[in-house]
Design a protein around this motif. Structure first.
Motif, PDB file in Angstrom:
ATOM      1  N   PHE A   1      67.692  20.248  93.179  1.00  0.00           N
ATOM      2  CA  PHE A   1      68.445  20.984  94.192  1.00  0.00           C
ATOM      3  C   PHE A   1      68.796  22.359  93.661  1.00  0.00           C
ATOM      4  O   PHE A   1      68.804  22.612  92.447  1.00  0.00           O
ATOM      5  CB  PHE A   1      69.726  20.229  94.566  1.00  0.00           C
ATOM      6  N   PHE A   2      69.153  23.238  94.600  1.00  0.00           N
ATOM      7  CA  PHE A   2      69.662  24.555  94.238  1.00  0.00           C
ATOM      8  C   PHE A   2      70.670  24.964  95.294  1.00  0.00           C
ATOM      9  O   PHE A   2      70.417  24.830  96.490  1.00  0.00           O
ATOM     10  CB  PHE A   2      68.537  25.588  94.162  1.00  0.00           C
ATOM     11  N   VAL A   3      71.830  25.466  94.857  1.00  0.00           N
ATOM     12  CA  VAL A   3      72.901  25.865  95.762  1.00  0.00           C
ATOM     13  C   VAL A   3      72.735  27.333  96.126  1.00  0.00           C
ATOM     14  O   VAL A   3      72.631  28.207  95.244  1.00  0.00           O
ATOM     15  CB  VAL A   3      74.284  25.635  95.132  1.00  0.00           C
TER      16      VAL A   3
ATOM     17  N   ALA B   1      80.210  27.543  93.571  1.00  0.00           N
ATOM     18  CA  ALA B   1      78.901  26.888  93.563  1.00  0.00           C
ATOM     19  C   ALA B   1      78.770  25.972  92.344  1.00  0.00           C
ATOM     20  O   ALA B   1      78.122  24.924  92.418  1.00  0.00           O
ATOM     21  CB  ALA B   1      77.794  27.932  93.578  1.00  0.00           C
ATOM     22  N   ASP B   2      79.390  26.375  91.235  1.00  0.00           N
ATOM     23  CA  ASP B   2      79.363  25.529  90.035  1.00  0.00           C
ATOM     24  C   ASP B   2      79.984  24.167  90.318  1.00  0.00           C
ATOM     25  O   ASP B   2      79.507  23.141  89.815  1.00  0.00           O
ATOM     26  CB  ASP B   2      80.113  26.207  88.890  1.00  0.00           C
TER      27      ASP B   2
ATOM     28  N   GLU C   1      78.126  20.569  90.013  1.00  0.00           N
ATOM     29  CA  GLU C   1      78.645  19.451  89.208  1.00  0.00           C
ATOM     30  C   GLU C   1      78.675  18.158  90.018  1.00  0.00           C
ATOM     31  O   GLU C   1      78.317  17.085  89.509  1.00  0.00           O
ATOM     32  CB  GLU C   1      80.042  19.792  88.692  1.00  0.00           C
ATOM     33  N   GLU C   2      79.097  18.267  91.279  1.00  0.00           N
ATOM     34  CA  GLU C   2      79.172  17.077  92.126  1.00  0.00           C
ATOM     35  C   GLU C   2      77.769  16.524  92.423  1.00  0.00           C
ATOM     36  O   GLU C   2      77.549  15.311  92.397  1.00  0.00           O
ATOM     37  CB  GLU C   2      79.896  17.401  93.431  1.00  0.00           C
ATOM     38  N   MET C   3      76.818  17.412  92.702  1.00  0.00           N
ATOM     39  CA  MET C   3      75.447  16.980  92.974  1.00  0.00           C
ATOM     40  C   MET C   3      74.842  16.319  91.740  1.00  0.00           C
ATOM     41  O   MET C   3      74.137  15.300  91.842  1.00  0.00           O
ATOM     42  CB  MET C   3      74.600  18.167  93.418  1.00  0.00           C
ATOM     43  N   ALA C   4      75.112  16.885  90.578  1.00  0.00           N
ATOM     44  CA  ALA C   4      74.578  16.323  89.336  1.00  0.00           C
ATOM     45  C   ALA C   4      75.176  14.947  89.058  1.00  0.00           C
ATOM     46  O   ALA C   4      74.478  14.043  88.575  1.00  0.00           O
ATOM     47  CB  ALA C   4      74.857  17.265  88.166  1.00  0.00           C
TER      48      ALA C   4
ATOM     49  N   VAL D   1      85.910  20.781  97.942  1.00  0.00           N
ATOM     50  CA  VAL D   1      84.632  20.275  97.425  1.00  0.00           C
ATOM     51  C   VAL D   1      84.789  18.836  96.951  1.00  0.00           C
ATOM     52  O   VAL D   1      83.940  17.970  97.225  1.00  0.00           O
ATOM     53  CB  VAL D   1      84.118  21.179  96.289  1.00  0.00           C
ATOM     54  N   GLU D   2      85.882  18.564  96.253  1.00  0.00           N
ATOM     55  CA  GLU D   2      86.107  17.199  95.782  1.00  0.00           C
ATOM     56  C   GLU D   2      86.252  16.229  96.950  1.00  0.00           C
ATOM     57  O   GLU D   2      85.736  15.106  96.917  1.00  0.00           O
ATOM     58  CB  GLU D   2      87.350  17.144  94.899  1.00  0.00           C
TER      59      GLU D   2
END
Length: 232
Positions: free
Chosen positions: A42-44, A61-62, A66-69, A201-202
């Protein structure tokens, strides 16, 4: 409300309160064949071109990365190398004022005054022994005025609330097909994006991807306390 007593809430106190209480957001998510993490990359990217390349956008975006990872997806080196494009946007409103009543205060402390009833006026009379006495007669033709400048009024607190939100979209990079859409919104007394966006985001990634078409209330506890999903 100009005649009411307004007490401005200090900004510092609001900031402390925001950090000390759970952060709640309404999260809506829609999913269509989003692949389970099995090596997909993926890429944000910024959904709003005006945010692209900004340092502030990179900071948020970081958090998304982190959440996607953590879900098991692999971050790609560039959008061209990714199998999933994660489009991200955020913002906060200009704010609107709210007024809260904290009950009736009595600026005038006359011992003959009785709230909600009437004013008891003193009357002199003589008893059977000839002594002068005072009686208090209640005049029911006069009542307490809410905006009466002589007696004051209710204690009123004025404060500003802001609506913040994030948008998250995931597309198949090859076909452009939309695989996921999500919105997280919150109302708070803070307009600091540095505080709001990470919490949003969380909330977005709690129980991700969720049930498609469902809106849930997510509470993010302060510090490292557990995140809670509130059933509505």
């Amino acid at each position: 409300m100009k005649g009411a007593k307004l007490a401005a809430v200090p900004a510092i106190a609001l900031g402390l309160a925001a950090c000390a209480t759970p952060f709640s957001a309404d999260v809506s998510r829609f999913e269509s064949q989003l692949p389970a993490p099995q090596g997909q990359s993926f890429f944000v990217v910024a959904d709003d071109p005006a945010l692209a390349g900004g340092l502030e956008f990179s900071l948020y975006a970081d958090r998304v990365e982190e959440e996607m990872a953590e879900l098991g997806y692999v971050q790609a080196a560039s959008p061209e190398d990714a199998t999933l494009l994660v489009r991200f946007d955020y913002g906060v409103s200009d704010g609107r004022e709210r007024i809260r009543s904290t009950g009736f205060g009595y600026g005038y402390r006359d011992p003959f005054y009785r709230p909600w009833y009437s004013y008891s006026r003193p009357v002199l009379f003589r008893d059977r022994r000839g002594n002068t006495r005072v009686a208090y007669l209640r005049d029911r033709s006069w009542g307490y005025g809410w905006h009466d400048p002589f007696f004051g009024g209710p204690d009123i607190t004025s404060y500003t609330v802001y609506t913040s939100g994030i948008d998250l979209k995931i597309d198949d990079a090859a076909s452009g097909e939309r695989l996921f859409e999500g919105k997280a919104e919150a109302v708070s007394t803070s307009d600091r994006l540095q505080y709001l966006v990470p919490n949003l985001v969380e909330a977005m990634f709690t129980d991700f991807p969720g049930n498609s078409g469902e809106t849930v209330r997510i509470s993010v506890a302060p510090e490292d306390q557990p995140v809670r999903r509130d059933e509505r």
